[in-house]
Design a protein around this motif. Sequence first.
Motif, PDB file in Angstrom:
ATOM      1  N   VAL A  11     -25.918  63.999  21.108  1.00 10.10           N
ATOM      2  CA  VAL A  11     -24.783  63.238  21.643  1.00 10.10           C
ATOM      3  C   VAL A  11     -25.301  61.920  22.191  1.00 10.10           C
ATOM      4  O   VAL A  11     -26.231  61.902  23.002  1.00 10.10           O
ATOM      5  CB  VAL A  11     -24.055  64.005  22.775  1.00 10.10           C
ATOM      6  CG1 VAL A  11     -22.968  63.133  23.400  1.00 10.10           C
ATOM      7  CG2 VAL A  11     -23.457  65.301  22.265  1.00 10.10           C
ATOM      8  N   ARG A  12     -24.701  60.844  21.738  1.00  7.70           N
ATOM      9  CA  ARG A  12     -25.040  59.512  22.272  1.00  7.70           C
ATOM     10  C   ARG A  12     -23.809  58.910  22.921  1.00  7.70           C
ATOM     11  O   ARG A  12     -22.712  59.004  22.390  1.00  7.70           O
ATOM     12  CB  ARG A  12     -25.504  58.586  21.142  1.00  7.70           C
ATOM     13  CG  ARG A  12     -26.832  58.998  20.547  1.00  7.70           C
ATOM     14  CD  ARG A  12     -27.326  58.005  19.477  1.00  7.70           C
ATOM     15  NE  ARG A  12     -28.200  58.721  18.566  1.00  7.70           N
ATOM     16  CZ  ARG A  12     -27.791  59.297  17.431  1.00  7.70           C
ATOM     17  NH1 ARG A  12     -26.529  59.202  17.043  1.00  7.70           N
ATOM     18  NH2 ARG A  12     -28.640  59.967  16.685  1.00  7.70           N
ATOM     19  N   PHE A  13     -24.020  58.347  24.105  1.00  6.79           N
ATOM     20  CA  PHE A  13     -22.980  57.532  24.735  1.00  6.79           C
ATOM     21  C   PHE A  13     -23.526  56.111  24.752  1.00  6.79           C
ATOM     22  O   PHE A  13     -24.437  55.823  25.526  1.00  6.79           O
ATOM     23  CB  PHE A  13     -22.693  57.993  26.164  1.00  6.79           C
ATOM     24  CG  PHE A  13     -22.051  59.362  26.261  1.00  6.79           C
ATOM     25  CD1 PHE A  13     -20.814  59.617  25.673  1.00  6.79           C
ATOM     26  CD2 PHE A  13     -22.688  60.391  26.945  1.00  6.79           C
ATOM     27  CE1 PHE A  13     -20.218  60.870  25.773  1.00  6.79           C
ATOM     28  CE2 PHE A  13     -22.092  61.640  27.053  1.00  6.79           C
ATOM     29  CZ  PHE A  13     -20.865  61.880  26.457  1.00  6.79           C
TER      30      PHE A  13
ATOM     31  N   THR B 277     -21.719  68.224  29.345  1.00  4.81           N
ATOM     32  CA  THR B 277     -21.566  67.657  28.000  1.00  4.81           C
ATOM     33  C   THR B 277     -21.637  68.768  26.950  1.00  4.81           C
ATOM     34  O   THR B 277     -20.836  68.805  26.015  1.00  4.81           O
ATOM     35  CB  THR B 277     -22.662  66.596  27.754  1.00  4.81           C
ATOM     36  OG1 THR B 277     -22.531  65.581  28.754  1.00  4.81           O
ATOM     37  CG2 THR B 277     -22.538  65.979  26.373  1.00  4.81           C
TER      38      THR B 277
ATOM     39  N   LEU C  19     -15.264  67.061  22.938  1.00  6.66           N
ATOM     40  CA  LEU C  19     -16.201  66.000  22.587  1.00  6.66           C
ATOM     41  C   LEU C  19     -16.824  66.386  21.246  1.00  6.66           C
ATOM     42  O   LEU C  19     -17.155  67.557  21.031  1.00  6.66           O
ATOM     43  CB  LEU C  19     -17.276  65.923  23.680  1.00  6.66           C
ATOM     44  CG  LEU C  19     -18.432  64.970  23.501  1.00  6.66           C
ATOM     45  CD1 LEU C  19     -17.933  63.537  23.685  1.00  6.66           C
ATOM     46  CD2 LEU C  19     -19.525  65.264  24.532  1.00  6.66           C
TER      47      LEU C  19
ATOM     48  N   SER D 132     -22.527  63.489  18.015  1.00  4.69           N
ATOM     49  CA  SER D 132     -22.859  62.294  17.242  1.00  4.69           C
ATOM     50  C   SER D 132     -23.504  62.714  15.932  1.00  4.69           C
ATOM     51  O   SER D 132     -23.306  62.092  14.899  1.00  4.69           O
ATOM     52  CB  SER D 132     -23.812  61.391  18.025  1.00  4.69           C
ATOM     53  OG  SER D 132     -23.298  61.127  19.305  1.00  4.69           O
TER      54      SER D 132
END
Length: 260
Positions: free
Chosen positions: A11-13, A44, A53, A56
């Motif tokens: 997961v990338r923010f 997350t 969510l 990615s």
Amino acid sequence: MAALAFEDVTVRFGAATVVGGASFSVGAGEFVSVVGPTGCGKSTLLNLAAGLLAPSSGRVLVDGVTLAGINRRAGYLFQGESLMPWRSARDNVAAGPEFAGMSRGAARAAAETWLGRVGLAGHGEKYPHQMSGGMRKRAQLAQTLVLDPPVLLMDEPFSALDVQTRQLMENELLSIWQADRKSVLFITHDLEEAISLSDRVIVLSAGPATRPLAEFAIDLPRPRDVAEIRLTAEFRAVEERIWEVLRGEVLKAYRQGEAA
Ligand SMILES: Nc1ncnc2c1ncn2[C@@H]1O[C@H](COP(=O)(O)OP(=O)(O)OP(=O)(O)O)[C@@H](O)[C@H]1O
Ligand SMILES: [Mg+2]
């Protein structure tokens, strides 16, 4: 087949990689806890499992099927408050089934049953502001369980409670789980809580790019009393083994916090 599986999930923010190639699973009927230092990415992971969510890269699988959108097989117990202040306890619990299409009468009857199972029989008329924190947490638990989800996702659900109430709630959760055999993914930063509840404890690395570092089978006998089991030598032994791994990550997270 696993009830829930993470396959190489990242997961990338923006520029930040929060989850970095995480793979783990929760078997059908299994109680799995995930522990890790504050801010490492625990919530997350739970949001990924709930389908709130999307990864990615990598996949989340529910009963072997790639999750796309909301996880309809899961009930989600949030860390914070989720009761509607303008509804009584009974109507808070009945809201989900009613929304799902149940008649008002049947939904209220189901709510009454679940209020009883979480120790709130006779309190259905109370509004959230008339209940203690422990009672509100019980009502929240009933709100999730009344929908009978095969998978339960819990994000530090008891961390705001005092120690005694917390242990009562943990024992109640275990007795409900023992009876209904749901698959549970339980997030906590409290190692003792994780061990006393679980079949398996997964330790996450400090962020960034958190991922499971190690996992431990908890072969303590069931049914368990969470307060009593903590006093046993077997418990202390497994706690020591897990803490050896977790301590380093907690220190890393702490140093990162100091540097930030
Ligand atoms: N929607 C978002 N956008 C940007 N960054 C986010 C978002 N959600 C979480 N983060 C960042 O991801 C990291 C992990 O957050 P997360 O809430 O998953 O941690 P946590 O392990 O649950 O923390 P805690 O123990 O405090 O509950 C944090 O650095 C957080 O700031
Ligand atoms: Mg969190």
